[in-house]
Write a protein that holds these residues in place. Structure first.
Motif, short mmCIF file in Angstrom:
data_model
loop_
_atom_site.label_atom_id
_atom_site.label_comp_id
_atom_site.label_asym_id
_atom_site.label_seq_id
_atom_site.Cartn_x
_atom_site.Cartn_y
_atom_site.Cartn_z
N LEU A 50 60.52 15.88 -42.31
CA LEU A 50 61.59 15.03 -41.80
C LEU A 50 61.81 15.30 -40.32
O LEU A 50 62.02 14.37 -39.53
CB LEU A 50 62.88 15.27 -42.58
N ASP A 51 61.77 16.57 -39.93
CA ASP A 51 61.96 16.91 -38.52
C ASP A 51 60.84 16.34 -37.66
O ASP A 51 61.08 15.91 -36.53
CB ASP A 51 62.06 18.42 -38.32
N ASN A 52 59.62 16.34 -38.16
CA ASN A 52 58.50 15.75 -37.40
C ASN A 52 58.78 14.29 -37.08
O ASN A 52 58.53 13.83 -35.97
CB ASN A 52 57.19 15.87 -38.18
N SER A 53 59.28 13.56 -38.06
CA SER A 53 59.61 12.14 -37.83
C SER A 53 60.70 12.00 -36.79
O SER A 53 60.63 11.14 -35.91
CB SER A 53 60.06 11.50 -39.14
N ARG A 54 61.72 12.85 -36.86
CA ARG A 54 62.81 12.80 -35.88
C ARG A 54 62.29 13.10 -34.47
O ARG A 54 62.67 12.45 -33.51
CB ARG A 54 63.89 13.81 -36.26
N ILE A 55 61.42 14.09 -34.37
CA ILE A 55 60.88 14.48 -33.07
C ILE A 55 60.02 13.35 -32.50
O ILE A 55 60.15 13.00 -31.32
CB ILE A 55 60.07 15.80 -33.19
N ARG A 56 59.15 12.78 -33.32
CA ARG A 56 58.29 11.68 -32.84
C ARG A 56 59.12 10.51 -32.34
O ARG A 56 58.83 9.94 -31.28
CB ARG A 56 57.34 11.22 -33.95
N GLU A 57 60.16 10.14 -33.07
CA GLU A 57 61.02 9.02 -32.66
C GLU A 57 61.70 9.32 -31.32
O GLU A 57 61.76 8.47 -30.43
CB GLU A 57 62.07 8.72 -33.72
N ALA A 58 62.21 10.53 -31.17
CA ALA A 58 62.92 10.90 -29.94
C ALA A 58 61.97 10.96 -28.75
O ALA A 58 62.29 10.47 -27.66
CB ALA A 58 63.63 12.25 -30.13
N ALA A 60 59.00 9.42 -28.42
CA ALA A 60 58.53 8.06 -28.11
C ALA A 60 59.58 7.29 -27.33
O ALA A 60 59.27 6.62 -26.34
CB ALA A 60 58.16 7.33 -29.39
N ALA A 61 60.83 7.40 -27.73
CA ALA A 61 61.91 6.69 -27.04
C ALA A 61 62.02 7.15 -25.59
O ALA A 61 62.16 6.32 -24.67
CB ALA A 61 63.24 6.90 -27.76
N GLN A 62 61.93 8.45 -25.35
CA GLN A 62 62.08 8.97 -23.98
C GLN A 62 60.88 8.61 -23.11
O GLN A 62 61.04 8.24 -21.94
CB GLN A 62 62.29 10.48 -24.00
N LEU A 63 59.67 8.73 -23.65
CA LEU A 63 58.49 8.40 -22.85
C LEU A 63 58.42 6.89 -22.56
O LEU A 63 58.01 6.48 -21.47
CB LEU A 63 57.22 8.88 -23.54
N GLU A 64 58.85 6.08 -23.51
CA GLU A 64 58.87 4.63 -23.27
C GLU A 64 59.91 4.26 -22.21
O GLU A 64 59.69 3.34 -21.42
CB GLU A 64 59.10 3.88 -24.59
N PHE A 158 70.85 17.07 -32.61
CA PHE A 158 70.29 18.24 -31.93
C PHE A 158 68.90 17.92 -31.39
O PHE A 158 68.60 18.17 -30.22
CB PHE A 158 70.23 19.43 -32.90
N ILE A 159 68.04 17.36 -32.25
CA ILE A 159 66.66 17.04 -31.84
C ILE A 159 66.66 16.01 -30.72
O ILE A 159 65.96 16.17 -29.72
CB ILE A 159 65.83 16.59 -33.05
N ASN A 160 67.47 14.96 -30.87
CA ASN A 160 67.54 13.93 -29.82
C ASN A 160 68.00 14.53 -28.49
O ASN A 160 67.41 14.26 -27.44
CB ASN A 160 68.48 12.80 -30.24
N ASP A 161 69.05 15.34 -28.53
CA ASP A 161 69.59 15.95 -27.30
C ASP A 161 68.55 16.86 -26.65
O ASP A 161 68.38 16.85 -25.43
CB ASP A 161 70.86 16.75 -27.59
N GLU A 162 67.87 17.66 -27.45
CA GLU A 162 66.87 18.58 -26.90
C GLU A 162 65.70 17.82 -26.27
O GLU A 162 65.24 18.19 -25.18
CB GLU A 162 66.35 19.54 -27.98
N ILE A 163 65.23 16.78 -26.92
CA ILE A 163 64.11 16.01 -26.37
C ILE A 163 64.53 15.34 -25.06
O ILE A 163 63.76 15.32 -24.10
CB ILE A 163 63.60 14.97 -27.39
N VAL A 164 65.75 14.82 -24.99
CA VAL A 164 66.24 14.23 -23.74
C VAL A 164 66.22 15.27 -22.63
O VAL A 164 65.73 15.00 -21.53
CB VAL A 164 67.65 13.62 -23.93
N MET A 165 66.75 16.47 -22.91
CA MET A 165 66.77 17.52 -21.89
C MET A 165 65.35 17.97 -21.53
O MET A 165 65.05 18.23 -20.37
CB MET A 165 67.60 18.72 -22.35
N MET A 166 64.48 18.08 -22.52
CA MET A 166 63.12 18.57 -22.28
C MET A 166 62.34 17.60 -21.40
O MET A 166 61.59 18.01 -20.53
CB MET A 166 62.40 18.79 -23.62
N LEU A 167 62.52 16.30 -21.63
CA LEU A 167 61.77 15.31 -20.87
C LEU A 167 62.53 14.77 -19.64
O LEU A 167 62.03 13.87 -18.98
CB LEU A 167 61.37 14.15 -21.79
#
Length: 175
Positions: A50-58, A60-64, A158-167
């Motif tokens: 489930l976390d893999n799916s959340r990470i991929r979505e987050a 993809a959204a940031q890179l797009e 949490f995953i969405n926030d972290e991916i936003v900060m990471m990218l």
């Protein structure tokens, strides 16, 4: 007016407390050449979580948002790899003090912590690899802790926030 000032100061203090991810990249790399991305295939026998799916979505959204397009892995410029690394720390507690008397003599003793607790958590790691050379060109590691007990909504946030900060600082500024 005072209320607006308080809200602004509170928002600034909360954002200043955010723990920034640790990011590393190849400084000689020309990041402007990358316009497409794809996610690396899962290793054989690994079930998609489930976390893999959340990470991929987050991701993809940031890179797009940065103008990149997600395409098939065989045609992509960048290969996106990610994982949640298991981490733990040992917490010790239970220090005690003892007093004693015997035959007119007294004594005091302290004992070291006698109880231990292993605190387990995960750290999100995101890597971008050049698809042609198969070498990592950019890496970011979350410094916040993802716990197994985190509820679904908070886990997704949490995953969405972290991916936003990471990218946030991808691509790095060229020097």
């Amino acid at each position: 007016m005072m209320r607006l000032l308080f809200i602004t100061l509170f928002a600034l203090s909360v954002s200043a407390c955010a723990i920034k991810p640790a990011t590393d990249y190849r400084s000689s790399q020309n990041f402007s050449q990358y316009t497409t991305f794809a996610f690396a295939a899962l290793p054989e026998g690994v079930v998609d979580s489930l976390d893999n799916s959340r990470i991929r979505e987050a991701v993809a959204a940031q890179l797009e948002k940065k103008g990149m397009s997600q395409i098939d892995l065989k045609d992509a410029d960048l290969q996106v790899l990610f994982r949640i690394e298991d981490e733990s720390e040992i917490e010790a507690f239970g220090t005690s003090a003892h007093f004693g008397f015997s035959r007119g003599k007294g004594g005091v003793a302290m004992s070291t912590p006698v109880q231990y607790y292993e605190n387990k958590y995960g750290k999100l790691v995101l890597e971008l690899a050049d698809a042609k050379t198969q070498s990592i060109i950019w890496k970011s590691t979350s410094q916040r802790r993802l716990r197994e007990t985190t509820k679904v909504e908070k886990r997704t946030q949490f995953i969405n926030d972290e991916i936003v900060m990471m990218l946030a600082e991808y691509p790095p500024e060229s020097k």
